[in-house]
Design a protein around this motif. Structure first.
Motif, PDB file in Angstrom:
ATOM      1  N   ALA A  57      16.022 -22.808 125.075  1.00 20.72           N
ATOM      2  CA  ALA A  57      15.388 -22.684 126.384  1.00 20.72           C
ATOM      3  C   ALA A  57      16.099 -23.470 127.475  1.00 20.72           C
ATOM      4  O   ALA A  57      15.820 -23.256 128.664  1.00 20.72           O
ATOM      5  CB  ALA A  57      13.936 -23.140 126.282  1.00 20.72           C
ATOM      6  N   PRO A  63      10.846 -20.738 122.400  1.00 22.72           N
ATOM      7  CA  PRO A  63       9.849 -20.526 123.454  1.00 22.72           C
ATOM      8  C   PRO A  63      10.397 -20.920 124.823  1.00 22.72           C
ATOM      9  O   PRO A  63      11.134 -21.905 124.956  1.00 22.72           O
ATOM     10  CB  PRO A  63       8.700 -21.454 123.040  1.00 22.72           C
ATOM     11  CG  PRO A  63       8.864 -21.641 121.579  1.00 22.72           C
ATOM     12  CD  PRO A  63      10.341 -21.604 121.319  1.00 22.72           C
ATOM     13  N   GLY A  64      10.069 -20.135 125.842  1.00 23.53           N
ATOM     14  CA  GLY A  64      10.490 -20.433 127.197  1.00 23.53           C
ATOM     15  C   GLY A  64      11.877 -19.968 127.567  1.00 23.53           C
ATOM     16  O   GLY A  64      12.311 -20.146 128.715  1.00 23.53           O
ATOM     17  N   GLY A  83       7.419 -16.973 121.146  1.00 23.51           N
ATOM     18  CA  GLY A  83       7.034 -17.711 122.328  1.00 23.51           C
ATOM     19  C   GLY A  83       5.633 -18.283 122.182  1.00 23.51           C
ATOM     20  O   GLY A  83       5.004 -18.191 121.125  1.00 23.51           O
ATOM     21  N   THR A  84       5.133 -18.870 123.252  1.00 25.64           N
ATOM     22  CA  THR A  84       3.769 -19.382 123.286  1.00 25.64           C
ATOM     23  C   THR A  84       3.111 -18.921 124.579  1.00 25.64           C
ATOM     24  O   THR A  84       3.776 -18.418 125.490  1.00 25.64           O
ATOM     25  CB  THR A  84       3.740 -20.912 123.224  1.00 25.64           C
ATOM     26  OG1 THR A  84       4.295 -21.445 124.442  1.00 25.64           O
ATOM     27  CG2 THR A  84       4.533 -21.433 122.028  1.00 25.64           C
ATOM     28  N   GLN A  87       4.723 -20.894 127.177  1.00 24.56           N
ATOM     29  CA  GLN A  87       6.168 -20.711 127.258  1.00 24.56           C
ATOM     30  C   GLN A  87       6.557 -19.365 126.649  1.00 24.56           C
ATOM     31  O   GLN A  87       7.143 -19.296 125.563  1.00 24.56           O
ATOM     32  CB  GLN A  87       6.894 -21.834 126.527  1.00 24.56           C
ATOM     33  CG  GLN A  87       6.782 -23.201 127.178  1.00 24.56           C
ATOM     34  CD  GLN A  87       7.616 -24.226 126.439  1.00 24.56           C
ATOM     35  OE1 GLN A  87       7.375 -24.532 125.265  1.00 24.56           O
ATOM     36  NE2 GLN A  87       8.639 -24.754 127.113  1.00 24.56           N
ATOM     37  N   PRO A  88       6.238 -18.279 127.350  1.00 27.65           N
ATOM     38  CA  PRO A  88       6.646 -16.973 126.831  1.00 27.65           C
ATOM     39  C   PRO A  88       8.157 -16.806 126.892  1.00 27.65           C
ATOM     40  O   PRO A  88       8.840 -17.464 127.679  1.00 27.65           O
ATOM     41  CB  PRO A  88       5.943 -15.993 127.777  1.00 27.65           C
ATOM     42  CG  PRO A  88       5.754 -16.764 129.045  1.00 27.65           C
ATOM     43  CD  PRO A  88       5.523 -18.186 128.626  1.00 27.65           C
ATOM     44  N   ILE A  89       8.665 -15.943 126.061  1.00 27.72           N
ATOM     45  CA  ILE A  89      10.071 -15.554 126.082  1.00 27.72           C
ATOM     46  C   ILE A  89      10.199 -14.350 127.001  1.00 27.72           C
ATOM     47  O   ILE A  89       9.414 -13.396 126.900  1.00 27.72           O
ATOM     48  CB  ILE A  89      10.559 -15.239 124.663  1.00 27.72           C
ATOM     49  CG1 ILE A  89      10.580 -16.529 123.825  1.00 27.72           C
ATOM     50  CG2 ILE A  89      11.938 -14.581 124.678  1.00 27.72           C
ATOM     51  CD1 ILE A  89      10.707 -16.290 122.343  1.00 27.72           C
ATOM     52  N   TYR A 103       4.337 -13.433 122.261  1.00 24.33           N
ATOM     53  CA  TYR A 103       4.406 -13.896 123.640  1.00 24.33           C
ATOM     54  C   TYR A 103       5.788 -13.603 124.209  1.00 24.33           C
ATOM     55  O   TYR A 103       6.579 -14.499 124.542  1.00 24.33           O
ATOM     56  CB  TYR A 103       4.069 -15.384 123.741  1.00 24.33           C
ATOM     57  CG  TYR A 103       2.628 -15.686 123.405  1.00 24.33           C
ATOM     58  CD1 TYR A 103       1.609 -15.365 124.311  1.00 24.33           C
ATOM     59  CD2 TYR A 103       2.270 -16.269 122.190  1.00 24.33           C
ATOM     60  CE1 TYR A 103       0.278 -15.627 124.008  1.00 24.33           C
ATOM     61  CE2 TYR A 103       0.951 -16.538 121.873  1.00 24.33           C
ATOM     62  CZ  TYR A 103      -0.043 -16.209 122.784  1.00 24.33           C
ATOM     63  OH  TYR A 103      -1.358 -16.466 122.476  1.00 24.33           O
ATOM     64  N   VAL A 104       6.059 -12.306 124.350  1.00 27.23           N
ATOM     65  CA  VAL A 104       7.352 -11.821 124.839  1.00 27.23           C
ATOM     66  C   VAL A 104       7.110 -10.842 125.981  1.00 27.23           C
ATOM     67  O   VAL A 104       6.245  -9.967 125.885  1.00 27.23           O
ATOM     68  CB  VAL A 104       8.151 -11.135 123.714  1.00 27.23           C
ATOM     69  CG1 VAL A 104       9.394 -10.434 124.275  1.00 27.23           C
ATOM     70  CG2 VAL A 104       8.552 -12.148 122.643  1.00 27.23           C
ATOM     71  N   TRP A 163       0.329 -16.114 130.027  1.00 26.38           N
ATOM     72  CA  TRP A 163       1.662 -15.664 129.602  1.00 26.38           C
ATOM     73  C   TRP A 163       2.098 -14.369 130.277  1.00 26.38           C
ATOM     74  O   TRP A 163       3.291 -14.106 130.388  1.00 26.38           O
ATOM     75  CB  TRP A 163       1.684 -15.459 128.088  1.00 26.38           C
ATOM     76  CG  TRP A 163       0.781 -14.341 127.622  1.00 26.38           C
ATOM     77  CD1 TRP A 163      -0.548 -14.406 127.376  1.00 26.38           C
ATOM     78  CD2 TRP A 163       1.167 -12.987 127.365  1.00 26.38           C
ATOM     79  NE1 TRP A 163      -1.033 -13.181 126.983  1.00 26.38           N
ATOM     80  CE2 TRP A 163       0.010 -12.293 126.962  1.00 26.38           C
ATOM     81  CE3 TRP A 163       2.379 -12.293 127.437  1.00 26.38           C
ATOM     82  CZ2 TRP A 163       0.005 -10.931 126.639  1.00 26.38           C
ATOM     83  CZ3 TRP A 163       2.393 -10.941 127.117  1.00 26.38           C
ATOM     84  CH2 TRP A 163       1.216 -10.280 126.716  1.00 26.38           C
TER      85      TRP A 163
END
Length: 474
Positions: A50, A72-73, A98-99, A102-104, A171-172, A464
């Motif tokens: 990241a 993530p991120g 991701g989260t 902190q999405p990707i 989380y993308v 997100w």
């Protein structure tokens, strides 16, 4: 096409752009970005971190035996000039975990304010799970990449690996993808070909894509919490014997964006023709909210919009506990084979709500059958209402602010996806159909939810999702 969005959003930026060199103008690379790490050709096992930003140039492959891990991120840009595309080949893996905080993000390399649908190629994931076509290849990729398991294959697996894992997407976001890689051959935002059920796909959003949002070509993979936003063509396109599952999906359409081929909420086929090939496209979708371009009334500014569901060419896709509204047409069965599959229970459409643009806009049929037969089949287990209006939506608990309405592409904000206490959508979900007890489904669906549509009282997009990526600074 691209000029429309530029004119609407960035008239003043035209003077700046005109002063750029031709090389810069072709790509509109954001010169404010720090140095980008270029990704090209065949990648070996590696991790994207990241603290760096990355640029996909041309067709970038993760081949058999290799794994691409993304922290993530992390932000990955797609290059417009070279039609940057990330392809996870058969046997390759992507671990994009991701989260919510902190999405990707996969997005356009064009500077903020000028990004548009189709700026880059998108994400393609291929596997060896069952597919009802022989040696299918993904459109536009050259040289061809094949996918899917079929005993008649010569270039792909003869034995399907239905539980194979191509990795994880959690989380993308994929933004501004889906580009014409060759004439009449476009990629989608996320394209899946023969992907196995061991692949995890949750909390994924596609937005401002130049073709379909999510497209499944065969395979057995599942998904939860999927968003298709401001797509050009179909939101969920399902073909070639896909037999997986999806629960909790949202689609919101921008009224100005629709493809000349006809844009639908769900488009589904068994194959490229009406031939009886198996496995059938018999996956199960539940708890979708499909919001079309019409906020109220029946008029539409773009005649290329078509159906909430367009069921074609022997499909047997099942849909439950979902709400459809805002499209100029309701439900179409395009061949008699589709009706047969729904009459004999190979596919099931049940416990859904259709809010139609009018009495004559509810049901449609292809040659060899009648709209009345579609109506009889649909209304046996679903509900239809004939007026698209704020009052209808408010009655059910669908907040009218989820529609784009008259807002420009970069003005969508403040949508309330949750359902207010006491509204009908909060109750009525049913998972009693035998489909939910099939071996590949019984442990996938959350059968404790009571709501119909994608939302109850919790907004799972919060934190997100990004509904204005046009102006987002990365």
């Amino acid at each position: 096409m691209r000029n429309t969005l530029k004119a609407a959003l960035m008239v003043s930026a035209a003077l700046v752009i005109s002063s750029c060199s031709k090389n810069e103008d072709d790509n509109n690379i954001n010169n404010n970005q720090p140095t980008l790490v270029e990704l090209t050709g065949d990648l070996t096992t590696r991790t994207l971190t990241a603290d760096k930003k990355y640029l996909l140039k041309g067709q970038v492959f993760v081949r058999n035996g290799q794994t691409l891990t993304i922290e993530p991120g992390t932000v990955i840009f797609g290059d417009r000039r070279t039609r940057g595309t990330l392809i996870i080949d058969r046997g390759g893996r992507i671990i994009a975990r991701g989260t919510a905080n902190q999405p990707i993000v996969f997005t356009s390399a064009v500077e903020e304010g000028l990004r548009d649908r189709g700026d880059w190629g998108g994400l393609v994931i291929l596997g060896n799970a069952a597919c009802n076509q022989v040696d299918p290849a993904i459109e536009g990729i050259d040289p061809p990449v094949y996918f899917g398991g079929n005993p008649a294959n010569n270039n792909s697996a003869k034995t399907a690996n239905n539980t194979e894992s191509s990795g994880e997407l959690r989380y993308v976001r994929v933004e501004f993808a889906g580009i014409e890689l060759s004439p009449n051959n476009e990629t989608n935002s996320i394209t899946m070909g023969g992907v196995g059920s061991g692949t995890i796909m949750e909390y994924c959003m596609v937005s401002f894509g130049g073709d379909d949002g999510f497209e499944w070509f065969g395979g057995t993979n599942n998904g939860k919490y999927l968003i298709s936003f401001a797509m050009w063509d179909d939101d969920f396109d399902i073909d070639f014997g896909w037999s997986g599952n999806v629960q909790f999906g949202l689609a919101v359409r921008y009224p100005g964006y629709a493809d000349q081929s006809g844009s639908n909420g769900i488009e589904t086929d068994n194959g490229p023709n009406d031939n009886d090939v198996q496995p059938y496209t018999n996956g199960v979708l539940s708890n979708l909210t499909i919001v079309g371009p019409i906020k109220s009334g029946s008029s539409i500014s773009n005649a290329n919009f078509q159906h909430c569901i367009d069921a074609r060419r022997r499909t047997a896709l099942s849909v439950f506990n979902s709400v459809f509204t805002g499209f100029p047409r309701g439900i179409r069965y395009n061949q008699p084979s589709v009706l047969t599959n729904y009459q004999n229970g190979t596919g099931v459409l049940s416990n859904n709500i259709l809010i139609a643009a009018g009495n004559s806009n509810r049901y449609f049929a292809g040659s060899g059958m009648s709209a009345d037969s579609v109506r009889t089949n649909w209304e046996a287990n679903n509900q239809t209402f004939n007026v698209i209006s704020d009052s209808t939506h408010n009655h059910w608990g669908l907040n009218p602010n989820v529609f784009f309405g008259n807002r420009l592409p970069n003005q969508y904000s403040g949508a309330t996806f949750t359902v207010a206490t006491g509204k009908p959508l909060l109750s009525g979900a049913s998972f009693s159909n035998a489909k939910f007890n099939e071996a590949t489904r019984t442990n996938f669906f959350d059968k404790n939810v009571t709501f119909r549509g994608a939302f109850g009282t919790t907004d799972w997009t919060a934190g997100w999702a990004e509904f204005n990526p046009i102006d987002k600074v990365y």
